[in-house]
Design a protein around this motif. Structure first.
Motif, PDB file in Angstrom:
ATOM      1  N   THR A 161       0.843  -1.194   0.000  1.00  0.00           N
ATOM      2  CA  THR A 161       0.000   0.000   0.000  1.00  0.00           C
ATOM      3  C   THR A 161       0.883   1.250   0.000  1.00  0.00           C
ATOM      4  O   THR A 161       1.802   1.365   0.829  1.00  0.00           O
ATOM      5  N   THR A 163       0.015   4.820   0.309  1.00  0.00           N
ATOM      6  CA  THR A 163      -0.175   5.764   1.424  1.00  0.00           C
ATOM      7  C   THR A 163      -0.048   5.041   2.777  1.00  0.00           C
ATOM      8  O   THR A 163       0.356   5.663   3.767  1.00  0.00           O
ATOM      9  N   ASP A 305      -2.606   4.013 -12.234  1.00  0.00           N
ATOM     10  CA  ASP A 305      -2.943   5.405 -12.555  1.00  0.00           C
ATOM     11  C   ASP A 305      -2.746   5.727 -14.040  1.00  0.00           C
ATOM     12  O   ASP A 305      -3.062   6.835 -14.474  1.00  0.00           O
ATOM     13  N   LEU A 327      -5.489  -3.699  -9.134  1.00  0.00           N
ATOM     14  CA  LEU A 327      -5.372  -2.992  -7.856  1.00  0.00           C
ATOM     15  C   LEU A 327      -6.705  -2.509  -7.306  1.00  0.00           C
ATOM     16  O   LEU A 327      -6.959  -2.583  -6.108  1.00  0.00           O
TER      17      LEU A 327
END
Ligand code: EPZ
Length: 419
Positions: A161, A163, A305, A327
């Motif tokens: 992960t 963040t 992204d 994801l």
């Protein structure tokens, strides 16, 4: 509300400067909570998410100045430790304040971010790691209520992960004793956070690997040096896709090509060429745009992204492409909008099959999240006729000066007010 009117079937040319990375700037700005001095940061993108974060820090009692992509942040007089729902709901990354607030003050409350357009996005791994470090965590009225002095220990993330890693790295910085973090994210944004903390005096080793060792300062604040945010690899990838989808030669300036390996390798497989010199990167047109197979994964794999932008690009390929989104469970919201432009895309769970080659037609389309919005802009540039991209506040969260950058590349793109 505003929307973008974009003329299609365009050719791009010229140069575009890449901004600082939003996803690096967010944790870096938050890390100022760990500072005993005023923190000075340059190359911060002037986008909505960054402004939201400054509002959050100000609400906690910090002083800041943000002008011309440069910020001075002073958190020495932080007076509050509650990150309120009204700000956190605007930006999930606000959860990043949890680790540093708890390690500095011994208690804090942070609103739970909730789900978002791309999936449920739980924060269980952030919370489990803090509990492992000795925190008491309760969920009360939509808030994470955390307390306790953090102690160094071994923390193994069940899943990688980004963040989550950043939150726990910042928590470990002021904890008592050694924290060993295993299965840490290796994204360049995480790496820069570690490097900045190291420069600020934190003893940290393993930077860039999936295993970090951090010797916490036992509450002593760090002494930050001035630094500049790394270039935004996702913005860079998006402009590369703009060059690719219009099959044009364009040059990106202020970019770090080594952060773009997975994206460049897929563009190469699709037939595009590159020239790179120091911090510039030029994409060269393809003789034939070939289909591609993409599996999203953690860095250095192909970034989720960039998935939506490659889906738009795959529509121009000569054949059928496959995109497997691993994801996030709901990151295909752009598909139904692309269908409105005449795309042939079939979805089966987390796998999208994109049949390239059919003509795209300009249409009114609606953005659903940040990267989905940029995919719609790309499709609009390549479509026949004019498109209107609505709900572009999503774009404004993460792309600095998008219209002026595209105009600089020769696109006909205007921001207009909805009637
Ligand atoms: C970061 O989000 C980025 N945001 C996202 O960018 C990016 O898409 C994502 O990483 C993946 O690269 C920022 O850096 C601010 P994760 P993050 O925790 O950290 C699961 C953009 O467009 N998970 O790495 O929230 C999760 O559901 C944004 O700029 C848990 O199960 O993502 C996902 O499947 C959108 N429990 C996977 O891990 C947890 O506690 C990776 O998510 C945390 C995560």
């Amino acid at each position: 509300m505003t929307y973008l009117k974009i003329a299609g079937a365009c050719k791009l040319n010229g140069q575009v400067s890449i901004s600082g990375a939003k996803n690096a700037a967010l944790p870096l700005i938050v890390s100022s909570i760990l500072a005993k001095n005023e923190v000075q940061i340059s190359n911060i993108p002037n986008v909505a998410d960054i402004k939201t974060l400054f509002v959050l820090l100000e609400n906690l009692g910090a002083n800041y100045e943000f002008k011309d992509n440069f910020a001075r942040i002073d958190t020495r007089n932080l007076s509050k430790t509650k990150a309120v729902y009204d700000i956190v709901r605007k930006m999930r990354a606000s959860i990043l304040v949890l680790g540093p607030l708890l390690s500095r003050f011994g208690s804090c409350e942070v609103s739970l971010p909730g789900g978002c357009a791309i999936g449920q996005r739980p924060i269980d791994l952030h919370l489990l790691a803090l509990e492992k470090m000795g925190a008491k965590i309760e969920i009360k009225q939509g808030y994470v209520v955390a307390s306790g002095r953090l102690k160094g220990t071994d923390v193994l993330f069940d899943k990688i992960t980004v963040t989550g890693s950043e939150n726990i790295i910042m928590a470990a910085a002021l904890a008592k004793g050694k924290t060993r973090l295993l299965n840490v994210a290796k994204e360049p944004e995480v790496v820069q956070l570690c490097e900045v903390l190291k420069e600020a005096g934190l003893e940290i080793s393993g930077i860039g690997s999936s295993e970090l060792e951090i010797y916490g300062t036992d509450s002593e604040l760090l002494n930050f040096k001035e630094f500049s945010v790394i270039p935004d690899r996702i913005e860079a990838g998006t402009y590369l896709c703009a060059g690719a989808i219009t099959n044009s030669k364009i040059t990106l300036k202020k970019v770090n090509p080594s952060h773009l390996s997975a994206v460049l390798s897929k563009l190469e497989q699709m037939g595009f060429g590159f020239e790179s010199k120091e911090d510039t990167l030029t994409i060269l047109p393809a003789k034939e745009i070939k289909p591609v197979e993409i599996l999203t994964s953690e860095y250095p794999g192909f970034p989720t992204d960039m998935q939506a932008q490659f889906m738009a690009l795959a529509l121009k390929a000569n054949g059928t492409s496959i995109i497997d989104e691993r994801l996030f469970e709901n990151r295909f919201m752009h598909v139904s909008e692309l269908l409105r432009m005449g795309a042939d895309i079939r979805l089966n769970g987390h796998i999208a099959t994109i049949v390239g080659g059919s003509e795209l037609n300009g249409a009114d389309v609606m953005a659903t999240d940040l990267r989905a919005s940029s995919a719609l802009v790309l499709a609009a540039l390549a479509a026949k006729g004019e498109s209107n991209v609505h709900r572009i506040y999503h774009l404004d969260r993460g792309y600095e000066n998008l219209e002026s950058k595209f105009k600089g590349l020769g696109a006909d793109i205007k921001r207009l007010k909805e009637e």
